[in-house]
Design an enzyme around this catalytic site. Structure first.
Site, PDB file in Angstrom:
ATOM      1  N   CYS A  34      57.243  46.227  19.542  1.00 15.99           N
ATOM      2  CA  CYS A  34      56.087  46.930  20.286  1.00 15.99           C
ATOM      3  C   CYS A  34      55.356  46.126  20.699  1.00 15.99           C
ATOM      4  O   CYS A  34      55.287  45.086  20.500  1.00 15.99           O
ATOM      5  CB  CYS A  34      55.397  47.816  18.803  1.00 15.99           C
ATOM      6  SG  CYS A  34      56.298  48.690  17.838  1.00 15.99           S
ATOM      7  N   ASP A 439      32.686  29.145  53.231  1.00 14.03           N
ATOM      8  CA  ASP A 439      32.591  30.499  53.832  1.00 14.03           C
ATOM      9  C   ASP A 439      31.323  30.878  53.700  1.00 14.03           C
ATOM     10  O   ASP A 439      30.286  30.664  52.945  1.00 14.03           O
ATOM     11  CB  ASP A 439      33.375  31.493  52.735  1.00 14.03           C
ATOM     12  CG  ASP A 439      33.390  32.912  53.024  1.00 14.03           C
ATOM     13  OD1 ASP A 439      34.321  33.278  53.902  1.00 14.03           O
ATOM     14  OD2 ASP A 439      32.730  33.684  52.507  1.00 14.03           O
TER      15      ASP A 439
END
Length: 489
Positions: A34, A439
């Site tokens: 599981c 940037d």
């Protein structure tokens, strides 16, 4: 993580979905495995066994749980933030390299022997490359069985199995049901797909902030290749067996994905590339916890946690677009890219929207005449040199590439500086620590937040954000009023 038994037990007992994909739990009393968040009553700790991969659990003799469907959990974030050979191998396996080229092809791409790759994957994941690819094929098979009306023979070969017998044996072994029984379990009236069209859910670890993720992809989208339509991001995909079109829509607990493929053998690869593009296997809790420790970033993280790094579905495409975007506006970069698409892109059919082309391959762009490019001569040289390097294989930007080698070779190209290299590292290579201090948007955010604004000083200040500086970039960009930060209306 699977070796930390106490931590794994706590995650299972609390049904903590944050650990889905990190490890898998085998239950010795039932013979099933599981995900940690399985809704059934947790077993006694003495009956739990922990595995680093679904393939390892399957090799240990466990079958997939029918309730929690562990094979459909998000992928481990380990393979996205690491650059070692195991992580590179896992990214290549997810991209279908073993199915197309076999284990020798995987080893060749990584520059190792087959035995070395087998040994390293077995040591860390409890399964070799073939078993890992087999587990992936089983998941693809179940998806096709449950969501299409394709004959089982077509499903087998579309999922990558070499024979019907291997398909039947694998499905029965992994799911404890025959392919026909799996299809019969689907409730009546459940919508099924026609050949070549699929609708599915892409899971992710919460939280997920869709604003910058889909906003960035939509705002920078190249006309004809990408579009925002009816609340969904749509784009064309270049796949091994033919073109495809994907439609992706953000939902509270998943991303809705509609795939139109010219060949269903490309299903697994298309899903993998969509997950990569949307950064769906990230661990947002780990990222945000570290960034939140910085008092400057804490309010930004608290306002909209779970930001992802928007990536690309085609590495060569983004590299070309990064050069086109040097020192120009988003609109100008889109215009330049659209012209390349119209002149050199391969046409596609899109009955559901306005997509018209695949972005041109490096091979197609190798034939372009630089004189037709409407930008300075130096930029033309940069673009044609980049295209030649991509086309020859001198620069590899694929999911299995070595990040530092790719950076170094990009930096050697004329006209390719730190901004372009780090943009490609962030969006194409997927380096979570890529950082672009030069940037303009980052410098404006730094100024408004009282951070240093020179690249060198900001880089020193950003050391505390490592190894998640690419995610810090997303939070910094979000301080500006730019379309990349908002879902289109």
């Amino acid at each position: 993580m699977h070796e930390d038994v106490e931590r794994c037990v706590r995650a299972v007992q609390s049904k903590d979905a944050r650990f889905d994909g990190w490890f898998f739990t085998g239950v010795v009393t039932t013979g099933i495995y599981c995900r940690p968040s399985c809704p059934v009553v947790p077993p006694k700790p003495k009956n739990m066994r922990f595995y680093p991969s679904a393939a390892a659990a399957q090799q240990a003799g466990f079958r997939a749980c029918k309730r929690c469907r562990p094979d459909t959990s998000p992928g481990s974030p380990e393979w996205n933030h690491r650059a070692d050979v195991v992580a590179r191998a896992m990214r290549l396996i997810a991209d279908g390299v073993v199915d197309r080229e076999g284990v020798p092809g995987l080893a060749s791409r990584l520059g190792y022997s087959t035995r070395q790759i087998e040994r390293q994957l077995q040591a860390e994941l409890g399964a070799g490359p073939f078993a890992l690819a087999r587990a992936q094929r089983a998941q693809t098979a179940r998806l096709l069985i449950e969501t299409t009306t394709l004959p089982m023979g077509d499903v087998a070969f579309a999922a990558g199995f070499a024979s019907i017998r291997a398909f039947n044996d694998t499905v029965r072994e992994v799911f404890a049901l025959t392919p026909t029984e799996l299809r019969d379990r689907v409730s009546r009236g459940h919508p099924v797909a026609t050949s070549g069209t699929l609708t599915l859910r892409l899971p992710f670890r919460a939280p997920l902030c869709p604003d910058n993720l889909f906003g960035h992809l939509a705002a920078t989208g190249v006309p004809g290749v990408e579009e925002w339509r009816d609340g969904a991001y749509r784009r064309t995909l270049r796949l091994p067996h033919g073109p495809g079109v994907v439609t992706l829509s953000p939902r509270p607990d998943h991303v809705a994905c509609a795939l139109r493929l010219s060949d269903l053998r490309d299903l697994t690869i298309a899903i993998s590339r969509c997950r990569w593009m949307l950064d769906l296997d990230a661990d947002p809790v780990a990222v945000d916890d570290l960034l939140r420790a910085d008092p400057v970033l804490a309010p930004l993280v608290g306002k909209a946690p779970g930001r992802r790094v928007p990536r690309t579905a085609d590495p060569d495409e983004f590299a070309v677009r990064a050069v086109l975007g040097q020192q120009v506006s988003t609109a100008a970069a889109r215009t330049h890219a659209a012209r390349l698409v119209a002149a050199h892109g391969e046409q596609v059919d899109d009955p559901s929207g306005g997509l018209t082309h695949l972005f041109p391959s490096a091979e197609a762009l190798a034939e372009l005449d630089p004189a037709t490019l409407a930008f300075p001569r130096s930029r033309r040289t940069t673009l044609t040199t980049l295209v030649a390097s991509l086309n020859s294989g001198e620069i590899d930007l694929g999911v299995g590439s070595d990040w530092e080698t790719a950076r170094a070779r990009l930096a050697e190209l004329p006209g390719v500086g730190p901004w372009t290299v780090e943009s490609i590292a962030m969006r194409t290579l997927g380096d979570p620590d890529a950082f672009i201090p030069s940037d303009l948007g980052i410098r404006a955010a730094a100024r408004d937040l009282g951070l240093p604004t020179t690249p060198a000083a900001l880089t020193r200040r950003a050391a505390r954000w490592r190894p998640w500086r690419a995610y810090a970039v997303q939070y910094l960009w979000a301080t500006g009023d730019h379309p990349i930060n908002h879902l289109p209306s």
